[in-house]
Design a protein around this motif. Structure first.
Motif, PDB file in Angstrom:
ATOM      1  N   LEU A 193      47.071  38.954  41.198  1.00 43.79           N
ATOM      2  CA  LEU A 193      45.691  39.178  39.854  1.00 43.79           C
ATOM      3  C   LEU A 193      46.582  39.720  38.732  1.00 43.79           C
ATOM      4  O   LEU A 193      48.140  40.025  38.745  1.00 43.79           O
ATOM      5  N   THR A 194      45.748  40.449  37.761  1.00 42.42           N
ATOM      6  CA  THR A 194      46.060  40.406  36.566  1.00 42.42           C
ATOM      7  C   THR A 194      46.250  41.903  36.538  1.00 42.42           C
ATOM      8  O   THR A 194      45.848  42.437  37.656  1.00 42.42           O
ATOM      9  N   GLU A 195      47.098  41.962  34.950  1.00 39.45           N
ATOM     10  CA  GLU A 195      46.832  43.108  35.418  1.00 39.45           C
ATOM     11  C   GLU A 195      45.613  44.183  35.245  1.00 39.45           C
ATOM     12  O   GLU A 195      45.146  45.443  35.702  1.00 39.45           O
ATOM     13  N   ARG A 196      44.524  43.968  34.606  1.00 41.56           N
ATOM     14  CA  ARG A 196      43.087  44.298  35.251  1.00 41.56           C
ATOM     15  C   ARG A 196      42.414  44.600  36.062  1.00 41.56           C
ATOM     16  O   ARG A 196      42.385  45.440  36.689  1.00 41.56           O
ATOM     17  N   GLU A 197      42.834  43.383  36.535  1.00 45.85           N
ATOM     18  CA  GLU A 197      42.423  43.081  38.329  1.00 45.85           C
ATOM     19  C   GLU A 197      42.955  43.689  39.158  1.00 45.85           C
ATOM     20  O   GLU A 197      42.155  45.090  39.979  1.00 45.85           O
ATOM     21  N   GLN A 198      44.394  43.609  39.009  1.00 43.17           N
ATOM     22  CA  GLN A 198      44.380  45.054  39.694  1.00 43.17           C
ATOM     23  C   GLN A 198      44.320  46.464  39.163  1.00 43.17           C
ATOM     24  O   GLN A 198      44.450  47.462  40.432  1.00 43.17           O
ATOM     25  N   GLU A 199      44.184  46.780  38.453  1.00 40.88           N
ATOM     26  CA  GLU A 199      43.413  48.878  38.001  1.00 40.88           C
ATOM     27  C   GLU A 199      42.549  48.647  38.665  1.00 40.88           C
ATOM     28  O   GLU A 199      41.981  49.775  39.466  1.00 40.88           O
ATOM     29  N   ILE A 200      41.259  47.291  38.790  1.00 42.71           N
ATOM     30  CA  ILE A 200      40.017  47.500  39.663  1.00 42.71           C
ATOM     31  C   ILE A 200      40.360  47.580  40.952  1.00 42.71           C
ATOM     32  O   ILE A 200      39.680  48.465  41.595  1.00 42.71           O
ATOM     33  N   ALA A 201      41.396  46.831  41.617  1.00 47.78           N
ATOM     34  CA  ALA A 201      41.468  47.101  42.879  1.00 47.78           C
ATOM     35  C   ALA A 201      41.939  48.216  43.148  1.00 47.78           C
ATOM     36  O   ALA A 201      41.575  48.993  44.412  1.00 47.78           O
ATOM     37  N   THR A 202      42.915  49.207  42.546  1.00 49.27           N
ATOM     38  CA  THR A 202      43.142  51.039  42.654  1.00 49.27           C
ATOM     39  C   THR A 202      42.257  51.514  42.720  1.00 49.27           C
ATOM     40  O   THR A 202      41.604  52.005  43.373  1.00 49.27           O
ATOM     41  N   LEU A 203      41.054  51.479  41.625  1.00 46.51           N
ATOM     42  CA  LEU A 203      39.657  51.871  41.375  1.00 46.51           C
ATOM     43  C   LEU A 203      38.624  51.858  42.901  1.00 46.51           C
ATOM     44  O   LEU A 203      38.098  52.439  43.453  1.00 46.51           O
ATOM     45  N   ILE A 204      38.832  50.835  42.859  1.00 46.26           N
ATOM     46  CA  ILE A 204      37.799  50.572  44.516  1.00 46.26           C
ATOM     47  C   ILE A 204      38.503  50.849  45.776  1.00 46.26           C
ATOM     48  O   ILE A 204      37.956  52.138  46.689  1.00 46.26           O
ATOM     49  N   ALA A 205      40.376  50.936  45.943  1.00 51.86           N
ATOM     50  CA  ALA A 205      40.561  51.636  47.012  1.00 51.86           C
ATOM     51  C   ALA A 205      40.740  53.531  46.813  1.00 51.86           C
ATOM     52  O   ALA A 205      40.888  54.168  47.630  1.00 51.86           O
ATOM     53  N   GLN A 206      40.349  54.162  45.419  1.00 48.38           N
ATOM     54  CA  GLN A 206      39.606  54.899  45.716  1.00 48.38           C
ATOM     55  C   GLN A 206      38.087  55.760  45.737  1.00 48.38           C
ATOM     56  O   GLN A 206      37.684  56.982  45.435  1.00 48.38           O
ATOM     57  N   GLY A 207      37.378  54.184  46.235  1.00 48.43           N
ATOM     58  CA  GLY A 207      36.481  54.633  46.621  1.00 48.43           C
ATOM     59  C   GLY A 207      35.094  54.537  45.696  1.00 48.43           C
ATOM     60  O   GLY A 207      34.118  55.278  45.416  1.00 48.43           O
ATOM     61  N   LYS A 208      35.646  53.727  44.515  1.00 45.39           N
ATOM     62  CA  LYS A 208      34.618  54.038  43.530  1.00 45.39           C
ATOM     63  C   LYS A 208      33.626  53.093  43.493  1.00 45.39           C
ATOM     64  O   LYS A 208      34.442  51.268  43.044  1.00 45.39           O
ATOM     65  N   ASN A 209      32.605  52.904  42.712  1.00 47.79           N
ATOM     66  CA  ASN A 209      31.640  51.855  42.812  1.00 47.79           C
ATOM     67  C   ASN A 209      31.791  51.571  41.483  1.00 47.79           C
ATOM     68  O   ASN A 209      32.302  51.311  40.535  1.00 47.79           O
ATOM     69  N   ASN A 210      30.825  49.768  40.604  1.00 50.46           N
ATOM     70  CA  ASN A 210      30.962  49.023  40.329  1.00 50.46           C
ATOM     71  C   ASN A 210      30.982  49.502  39.028  1.00 50.46           C
ATOM     72  O   ASN A 210      31.219  50.062  38.290  1.00 50.46           O
ATOM     73  N   ARG A 211      29.487  51.329  38.986  1.00 47.16           N
ATOM     74  CA  ARG A 211      29.007  51.873  38.172  1.00 47.16           C
ATOM     75  C   ARG A 211      30.058  52.420  37.726  1.00 47.16           C
ATOM     76  O   ARG A 211      30.244  52.741  36.368  1.00 47.16           O
ATOM     77  N   LEU A 271      42.278  38.501  47.566  1.00 51.49           N
ATOM     78  CA  LEU A 271      43.147  39.219  48.845  1.00 51.49           C
ATOM     79  C   LEU A 271      42.998  38.800  50.156  1.00 51.49           C
ATOM     80  O   LEU A 271      43.590  39.630  50.685  1.00 51.49           O
ATOM     81  N   GLY A 272      41.322  38.234  49.388  1.00 50.30           N
ATOM     82  CA  GLY A 272      41.855  37.397  50.751  1.00 50.30           C
ATOM     83  C   GLY A 272      40.623  38.310  52.044  1.00 50.30           C
ATOM     84  O   GLY A 272      40.898  38.193  53.383  1.00 50.30           O
ATOM     85  N   VAL A 273      39.682  39.696  51.709  1.00 47.91           N
ATOM     86  CA  VAL A 273      38.944  40.564  51.827  1.00 47.91           C
ATOM     87  C   VAL A 273      37.066  39.802  51.958  1.00 47.91           C
ATOM     88  O   VAL A 273      36.812  39.095  51.243  1.00 47.91           O
ATOM     89  N   ARG A 274      36.537  40.142  53.397  1.00 42.94           N
ATOM     90  CA  ARG A 274      35.056  39.535  52.865  1.00 42.94           C
ATOM     91  C   ARG A 274      34.481  40.710  51.711  1.00 42.94           C
ATOM     92  O   ARG A 274      33.582  40.424  51.677  1.00 42.94           O
ATOM     93  N   ASP A 275      34.724  41.955  52.128  1.00 42.48           N
ATOM     94  CA  ASP A 275      34.148  42.757  51.162  1.00 42.48           C
ATOM     95  C   ASP A 275      35.359  43.892  50.902  1.00 42.48           C
ATOM     96  O   ASP A 275      36.238  43.615  50.861  1.00 42.48           O
ATOM     97  N   ARG A 276      34.519  44.889  49.982  1.00 44.98           N
ATOM     98  CA  ARG A 276      35.248  46.271  48.858  1.00 44.98           C
ATOM     99  C   ARG A 276      35.828  46.780  49.621  1.00 44.98           C
ATOM    100  O   ARG A 276      36.674  48.217  49.682  1.00 44.98           O
ATOM    101  N   THR A 277      35.526  47.277  51.392  1.00 48.27           N
ATOM    102  CA  THR A 277      35.553  48.139  52.173  1.00 48.27           C
ATOM    103  C   THR A 277      37.560  47.764  52.826  1.00 48.27           C
ATOM    104  O   THR A 277      38.035  48.495  52.819  1.00 48.27           O
ATOM    105  N   GLN A 278      37.278  46.564  53.160  1.00 52.25           N
ATOM    106  CA  GLN A 278      38.740  45.514  53.516  1.00 52.25           C
ATOM    107  C   GLN A 278      39.303  45.286  51.926  1.00 52.25           C
ATOM    108  O   GLN A 278      40.783  45.717  52.159  1.00 52.25           O
TER     109      GLN A 278
END
Length: 211
Positions: free
Chosen positions: A149-167, A191-198
């Motif tokens: 993942l790029t640095e930006r993609e890792q940043e977004i993955a971290t925010l997903i892990a914090q429970g943030k939605n797209n908005r 990451l090889g997952v189906r959804d943002r929860t995983q």
């Protein structure tokens, strides 16, 4: 890329259970089985596995001796120890001889799958407390696909892990929501997952391994 797996356990029921659990994973292929270490060693040149799931206590040749031989003769092959017991003495010896880590046999399939992928990528998976006994400074295992993942993609993955939605992510990073959606799709795929929860669960376990 398909990960070729050899199952080594003296109990046929355990081998059947592992084969059944791993069969649905699209990038896994169970290429063979052995009921002791010596049998595994004779099969490896023919089967060419990438990862060996190795039981510790077996007749004829146990998992510790087999791990030593495999790592000496086939250093490119990864060995992941599976044990019924949290047996530090046996596991420590296997790690010393080159095993890439260990898991208990009652480990959930999702964790087993992730660990196999991580081990195949070259990461070391140590159980709680074992690193200290081995005087090893264990590092958290990054999720498979994370380094791609790029640095930006890792940043977004971290925010997903914090429970943030797209908005909320778009507001945090000052990006268009459509752009965030595209990033999220890429992150899930990598990451090889189906959804943002995983994805959130995987990243949370890496960022906060003690939780």
């Amino acid at each position: 890329m398909t990960i070729r797996i050899l199952l080594v356990d003296d109990q046929e029921l355990v081998r059947q259970g592992l084969r059944f659990m791993l069969k649905p994973v699209s990038d896994f292929a169970v290429v063979g089985e052995a009921d002791h270490g010596k049998s595994a060693l004779t099969q490896i040149p023919l089967l060419k596995p990438d990862v060996v799931l190795m039981d510790i206590r077996m007749p004829i040749m146990d998992g510790v001796a087999a791990t030593k031989q495999i790592r000496q003769q086939f250093p490119e092959i990864k060995v992941l120890v599976l044990t019924t017991f949290d047996d530090d003495e046996y596991v420590s010896r296997a790690i010393h001889y080159g095993a890439s880590g260990y898991l208990l046999k009652d480990t959930p399939i999702a964790e087993l799958t992730q660990t196999i992928q991580a081990v195949h990528r070259g990461y070391l998976q140590l159980g709680p407390g074992l690193a200290a006994k081995l005087n090893v400074q264990a590092k958290p295992i990054s999720p498979p696909g994370w380094t791609e993942l790029t640095e930006r993609e890792q940043e977004i993955a971290t925010l997903i892990a914090q429970g943030k939605n797209n908005r909320e992510i778009s507001e945090t990073l000052f990006l268009a929501e459509k752009t965030v959606k595209n990033y999220v799709t890429k992150v899930l795929s990598q990451l090889g997952v189906r959804d943002r929860t995983q994805a959130a669960l995987i990243v949370q376990q890496w960022i906060n391994p003690a939780k």
